[in-house]
Design a protein around this motif. Structure first.
Motif, PDB file in Angstrom:
ATOM      1  N   SER A  48       0.811  -1.226   0.000  1.00 41.08           N
ATOM      2  CA  SER A  48       0.000   0.000   0.000  1.00 41.08           C
ATOM      3  C   SER A  48       0.838   1.268   0.000  1.00 41.08           C
ATOM      4  CB  SER A  48      -0.956   0.000   1.202  1.00 41.08           C
ATOM      5  OG  SER A  48      -1.902  -1.027   1.103  1.00 41.08           O
ATOM      6  N   GLY A  49       1.833   1.294  -0.885  1.00 39.83           N
ATOM      7  CA  GLY A  49       2.643   2.503  -1.024  1.00 39.83           C
ATOM      8  C   GLY A  49       3.301   2.927   0.272  1.00 39.83           C
ATOM      9  N   ALA A  50       3.747   1.938   1.086  1.00 37.91           N
ATOM     10  CA  ALA A  50       4.353   2.220   2.396  1.00 37.91           C
ATOM     11  C   ALA A  50       3.415   3.056   3.263  1.00 37.91           C
ATOM     12  CB  ALA A  50       5.705   2.904   2.239  1.00 37.91           C
ATOM     13  N   GLY A  51       2.114   2.810   3.101  1.00 32.22           N
ATOM     14  CA  GLY A  51       1.131   3.530   3.901  1.00 32.22           C
ATOM     15  C   GLY A  51       0.522   4.732   3.209  1.00 32.22           C
ATOM     16  N   ALA A  52       0.868   4.961   1.956  1.00 33.39           N
ATOM     17  CA  ALA A  52       0.310   6.099   1.219  1.00 33.39           C
ATOM     18  C   ALA A  52      -0.987   5.749   0.491  1.00 33.39           C
ATOM     19  CB  ALA A  52       1.332   6.619   0.204  1.00 33.39           C
ATOM     20  N   LEU A  53      -1.351   4.461   0.514  1.00 29.63           N
ATOM     21  CA  LEU A  53      -2.540   4.012  -0.216  1.00 29.63           C
ATOM     22  C   LEU A  53      -3.442   3.203   0.711  1.00 29.63           C
ATOM     23  CD1 LEU A  53      -0.654   2.971  -3.461  1.00 29.63           C
ATOM     24  CD2 LEU A  53      -2.288   4.862  -3.285  1.00 29.63           C
ATOM     25  N   ASP A 240       2.195  11.162  12.785  1.00 29.08           N
ATOM     26  CA  ASP A 240       1.159  10.199  12.399  1.00 29.08           C
ATOM     27  C   ASP A 240       1.149   9.987  10.891  1.00 29.08           C
ATOM     28  OD1 ASP A 240      -0.380   8.608  14.002  1.00 29.08           O
ATOM     29  OD2 ASP A 240      -2.183   9.820  13.871  1.00 29.08           O
ATOM     30  N   ILE A 241       2.288  10.191  10.274  1.00 27.12           N
ATOM     31  CA  ILE A 241       2.375  10.127   8.820  1.00 27.12           C
ATOM     32  C   ILE A 241       2.107   8.721   8.298  1.00 27.12           C
ATOM     33  CG2 ILE A 241       4.005  10.325   6.887  1.00 27.12           C
ATOM     34  CD1 ILE A 241       5.213  12.747   8.559  1.00 27.12           C
ATOM     35  N   GLN A 242       2.672   7.710   8.962  1.00 22.67           N
ATOM     36  CA  GLN A 242       2.467   6.341   8.510  1.00 22.67           C
ATOM     37  C   GLN A 242       1.390   5.624   9.330  1.00 22.67           C
ATOM     38  OE1 GLN A 242       5.378   2.554   8.269  1.00 22.67           O
ATOM     39  NE2 GLN A 242       5.852   4.150   6.771  1.00 22.67           N
ATOM     40  N   ALA A 243       1.280   5.926  10.600  1.00 22.86           N
ATOM     41  CA  ALA A 243       0.341   5.213  11.478  1.00 22.86           C
ATOM     42  C   ALA A 243      -1.062   5.800  11.442  1.00 22.86           C
ATOM     43  CB  ALA A 243       0.864   5.216  12.915  1.00 22.86           C
ATOM     44  N   GLY A 244      -1.226   6.979  10.846  1.00 24.93           N
ATOM     45  CA  GLY A 244      -2.519   7.644  10.848  1.00 24.93           C
ATOM     46  C   GLY A 244      -3.428   7.260   9.693  1.00 24.93           C
ATOM     47  N   ILE A 245      -4.539   7.958   9.565  1.00 28.55           N
ATOM     48  CA  ILE A 245      -5.542   7.787   8.503  1.00 28.55           C
ATOM     49  C   ILE A 245      -6.081   6.349   8.507  1.00 28.55           C
ATOM     50  CG2 ILE A 245      -6.177   8.452   6.168  1.00 28.55           C
ATOM     51  CD1 ILE A 245      -4.611  10.653   7.583  1.00 28.55           C
ATOM     52  N   GLY A 246      -6.398   5.842   9.694  1.00 27.83           N
ATOM     53  CA  GLY A 246      -7.051   4.547   9.820  1.00 27.83           C
ATOM     54  C   GLY A 246      -6.134   3.352   9.898  1.00 27.83           C
ATOM     55  N   LEU A 266       0.785  14.868   9.430  1.00 25.94           N
ATOM     56  CA  LEU A 266       0.066  13.924   8.583  1.00 25.94           C
ATOM     57  C   LEU A 266       0.554  14.044   7.144  1.00 25.94           C
ATOM     58  CD1 LEU A 266      -3.675  14.397   9.678  1.00 25.94           C
ATOM     59  CD2 LEU A 266      -2.192  12.481  10.276  1.00 25.94           C
ATOM     60  N   SER A 267       0.579  12.921   6.452  1.00 24.07           N
ATOM     61  CA  SER A 267       0.871  12.924   5.021  1.00 24.07           C
ATOM     62  C   SER A 267       0.419  11.582   4.459  1.00 24.07           C
ATOM     63  CB  SER A 267       2.365  13.181   4.767  1.00 24.07           C
ATOM     64  OG  SER A 267       2.624  13.277   3.376  1.00 24.07           O
ATOM     65  N   LYS A 268       1.241  10.949   3.645  1.00 15.82           N
ATOM     66  CA  LYS A 268       0.986   9.637   3.044  1.00 15.82           C
ATOM     67  C   LYS A 268      -0.460   9.479   2.578  1.00 15.82           C
ATOM     68  CE  LYS A 268       4.875   6.957   4.871  1.00 15.82           C
ATOM     69  NZ  LYS A 268       5.502   6.559   3.612  1.00 15.82           N
ATOM     70  N   SER A 269      -1.333   8.826   3.365  1.00 19.81           N
ATOM     71  CA  SER A 269      -2.688   8.535   2.894  1.00 19.81           C
ATOM     72  C   SER A 269      -3.671   9.674   3.093  1.00 19.81           C
ATOM     73  CB  SER A 269      -3.229   7.279   3.586  1.00 19.81           C
ATOM     74  OG  SER A 269      -2.720   6.122   2.967  1.00 19.81           O
ATOM     75  N   LEU A 270      -3.191  10.839   3.482  1.00 18.44           N
ATOM     76  CA  LEU A 270      -4.097  11.961   3.699  1.00 18.44           C
ATOM     77  C   LEU A 270      -4.862  12.314   2.427  1.00 18.44           C
ATOM     78  CD1 LEU A 270      -5.157  14.168   5.601  1.00 18.44           C
ATOM     79  CD2 LEU A 270      -3.206  15.586   4.911  1.00 18.44           C
ATOM     80  N   SER A 271      -4.196  12.274   1.279  1.00 21.71           N
ATOM     81  CA  SER A 271      -4.883  12.616   0.025  1.00 21.71           C
ATOM     82  C   SER A 271      -5.853  11.524  -0.400  1.00 21.71           C
ATOM     83  CB  SER A 271      -3.872  12.849  -1.101  1.00 21.71           C
ATOM     84  OG  SER A 271      -3.390  11.614  -1.614  1.00 21.71           O
ATOM     85  N   GLY A 272      -5.654  10.313   0.125  1.00 17.34           N
ATOM     86  CA  GLY A 272      -6.542   9.202  -0.200  1.00 17.34           C
ATOM     87  C   GLY A 272      -6.256   8.521  -1.515  1.00 17.34           C
ATOM     88  N   TYR A 273      -5.489   9.165  -2.381  1.00 16.89           N
ATOM     89  CA  TYR A 273      -5.338   8.692  -3.754  1.00 16.89           C
ATOM     90  C   TYR A 273      -3.874   8.463  -4.137  1.00 16.89           C
ATOM     91  CZ  TYR A 273      -7.206   8.187  -8.525  1.00 16.89           C
ATOM     92  OH  TYR A 273      -7.608   7.699  -9.748  1.00 16.89           O
ATOM     93  N   HIS A 303      -5.262  19.136  -6.509  1.00 16.66           N
ATOM     94  CA  HIS A 303      -5.733  17.787  -6.827  1.00 16.66           C
ATOM     95  C   HIS A 303      -5.790  16.934  -5.566  1.00 16.66           C
ATOM     96  CE1 HIS A 303      -4.419  18.119 -11.340  1.00 16.66           C
ATOM     97  NE2 HIS A 303      -5.448  18.903 -11.028  1.00 16.66           N
ATOM     98  N   ALA A 304      -4.831  17.147  -4.664  1.00 17.38           N
ATOM     99  CA  ALA A 304      -4.844  16.429  -3.395  1.00 17.38           C
ATOM    100  C   ALA A 304      -5.987  16.901  -2.501  1.00 17.38           C
ATOM    101  CB  ALA A 304      -3.508  16.606  -2.676  1.00 17.38           C
ATOM    102  N   PHE A 305      -6.262  18.204  -2.514  1.00 21.08           N
ATOM    103  CA  PHE A 305      -7.406  18.702  -1.742  1.00 21.08           C
ATOM    104  C   PHE A 305      -8.697  18.009  -2.194  1.00 21.08           C
ATOM    105  CE2 PHE A 305      -4.967  22.925  -1.349  1.00 21.08           C
ATOM    106  CZ  PHE A 305      -4.534  22.637  -0.068  1.00 21.08           C
ATOM    107  N   VAL A 306      -8.848  17.850  -3.501  1.00 21.27           N
ATOM    108  CA  VAL A 306     -10.069  17.255  -4.052  1.00 21.27           C
ATOM    109  C   VAL A 306     -10.227  15.804  -3.597  1.00 21.27           C
ATOM    110  CG1 VAL A 306     -11.205  16.513  -6.187  1.00 21.27           C
ATOM    111  CG2 VAL A 306     -10.171  18.786  -6.045  1.00 21.27           C
ATOM    112  N   THR A 307      -9.176  15.002  -3.764  1.00 19.43           N
ATOM    113  CA  THR A 307      -9.287  13.582  -3.399  1.00 19.43           C
ATOM    114  C   THR A 307      -9.346  13.401  -1.888  1.00 19.43           C
ATOM    115  OG1 THR A 307      -6.865  13.333  -3.561  1.00 19.43           O
ATOM    116  CG2 THR A 307      -8.175  12.771  -5.510  1.00 19.43           C
ATOM    117  N   ALA A 308      -8.630  14.234  -1.140  1.00 10.29           N
ATOM    118  CA  ALA A 308      -8.670  14.146   0.325  1.00 10.29           C
ATOM    119  C   ALA A 308     -10.062  14.454   0.856  1.00 10.29           C
ATOM    120  CB  ALA A 308      -7.651  15.094   0.943  1.00 10.29           C
ATOM    121  N   THR A 309     -10.717  15.421   0.250  1.00  8.66           N
ATOM    122  CA  THR A 309     -12.083  15.764   0.652  1.00  8.66           C
ATOM    123  C   THR A 309     -13.030  14.604   0.380  1.00  8.66           C
ATOM    124  OG1 THR A 309     -11.658  18.106   0.198  1.00  8.66           O
ATOM    125  CG2 THR A 309     -13.964  17.421   0.341  1.00  8.66           C
TER     126      THR A 309
END
Length: 424
Positions: A48-53, A240-246, A266-273, A303-309
């Motif tokens: 999962s993209g090292a936690g980015a996906l 919480d860059i890797q451990a966050g977002i669920g 926060l980063s990685k999966s914050l954008s969701g995409y 583009h990240a704002f859109v997918t994160a929302t």
């Protein structure tokens, strides 16, 4: 479509490349929990993209919103100008994530990567307190830029900085040494005038250390760290860059510990995409920045704002969180079964939620497991100082059947790996 010659990577791409060595194929497509290479072979993605996906690849709802935005000529690059996409994200993040958790934070967009968020947090802590030093913890990993490396424990990554890494003090993470009370150790260094440790501006900690070996701090330990910070007027930064977002079962990894950090990265999966996006959250009274004092050309990635929302729709009620916790139990039970039924592995289950793994005797065995898994159609990586932990990062929205199929592949891979003799 013509097939890619692997020689192009060998001859033209830098030797610094790493993941392509572990997964020697050319990937062409991805959807949900699946990856497909140019030969059409399917892989289950437990990387999962090292936690980015965390939401998997190419989420349909996020993709639809992004395509719609692009086709409507929505702003792509804006620095930190006000845009509709940014406003919608800020409002929805506050309503869906912060308010229900009783968190009152300002949002800062420092640049698109995790290390940007960490650098801004360190800089802000020093600016607010007027102090220089930062306390970090053994085996922590916070990024590859100089400030982030200074609070990272990994010796090889620190060496890559090429310059001395100063103004940080490393303290033992929870259970770094068995039977050692690391909280008492930390308190003694802060309170003893002969310790040689000056009062720091902040402490930075991961609630679950990803690159460090899937080390999960106990909730009580995290609570005590927070209490020490409050007692000494030290800012608490949670990375919480890797451990966050669920990833650990709740949106923020620190929720069940009952703490409220001063600053959250926060980063990685914050954008969701998988689109680059990072934020630093901090208490409003810490917002002492002068305009433009910390900035970045790509801090306005619309583009990240859109997918994160769009991704925040997953969190509108408790059902998604409950589903992650159910899958976390399935995974934990299965890993414990693997360790119990394969005693020659000498394994130890580590982690929390869907940020888990099995610690092996050494990196060679863990590496064999990931190689066997790849050959069987599953992608996962190793972690730890010697790569001794094979770690599982399935998409948090993976369906149960796919999760169990991936776990079965891991079980088969373990059985194959332990049959081989260990080389010296």
């Amino acid at each position: 479509m013509s097939k890619t010659n692997m020689d192009i990577f060998e001859t033209l791409e830098s030797e610094v490349r790493s993941y392509c060595r572990d997964f020697p194929t050319v990937f062409a497509k991805a959807k949900g929990h699946k990856l497909f290479d140019e030969n059409g072979r399917e892989y289950i993605d437990f990387f999962s993209g090292a936690g980015a996906l965390n939401y998997g690849h190419n989420d349909s709802k996020m993709k639809e919103k992004l395509i719609e935005y692009i086709m409507d000529d929505g702003i792509t690059h804006s620095l930190d100008k006000a845009t509709t996409a940014k406003a919608e994200f800020i409002e929805k993040f506050n309503e869906v994530i912060l308010k229900p958790r009783d968190l009152n934070y300002k949002m800062m967009f420092p640049g698109p990567t995790g290390t940007n968020a960490v650098e801004s947090a360190l800089k802000l802590a020093r600016k607010v307190t007027g102090r220089t030093d930062i306390i970090s913890f053994t085996r922590g990993f916070h990024g590859m830029t100089i400030g982030s490396l200074s609070v990272t424990g990994n010796a090889s990554k620190r060496k890559g900085a090429g310059v001395p890494l100063n103004h940080t003090v490393t303290m033992p993470y929870d259970q770094f040494v068995d039977e050692t009370d690391s909280i008492k150790y930390l308190e003694q260094y802060l309170e003893d005038d002969g310790s040689g440790v000056d009062l720091p501006a902040a402490m930075i900690v991961e609630t679950v250390q990803g690159e460090g070996g899937i080390n999960a701090a106990r909730f009580d330990w995290l609570k005590k760290v927070e209490e020490i910070c409050k007692k000494h007027d030290i800012l608490l930064i949670v990375d919480d860059i890797q451990a966050g977002i669920g990833r650990t079962g709740t949106f923020f990894s620190f929720e069940k510990a009952g703490i409220k950090p001063d600053i959250v990265c926060l980063s990685k999966s914050l954008s969701g995409y998988g689109v680059p996006f990072a934020i630093a959250l901090f208490r409003p009274e810490l917002d002492v920045w002068n305009p433009g004092e910390h900035n970045g050309t790509f801090r306005g990635n619309n583009h990240a704002f859109v997918t994160a929302t769009a991704a925040l729709d997953y969190w509108k009620d408790s059902s998604f969180e409950e589903s992650i916790q159910e899958k976390s139990k399935i995974t934990l039970d299965y890993l414990n079964k693997i360790v119990e039924e394969n005693p020659e592995l000498n394994g130890k289950v580590k982690g929390r939620g869907l940020m888990v793994g099995i610690e092996c005797e050494n990196g060679e065995i863990a590496g064999r497991v990931t190689s066997e898994a790849f050959n069987r159609g599953l992608v996962m990586e190793t972690a730890g100082m010697d790569g001794e932990v094979f770690k599982l990062f399935p998409a948090v929205n993976i369906d149960e059947d796919a999760l169990r199929k991936g776990l079965e592949i891991i079980e088969e891979s373990v059985k194959a790996a332990v049959k081989e003799p260990v080389t010296n």
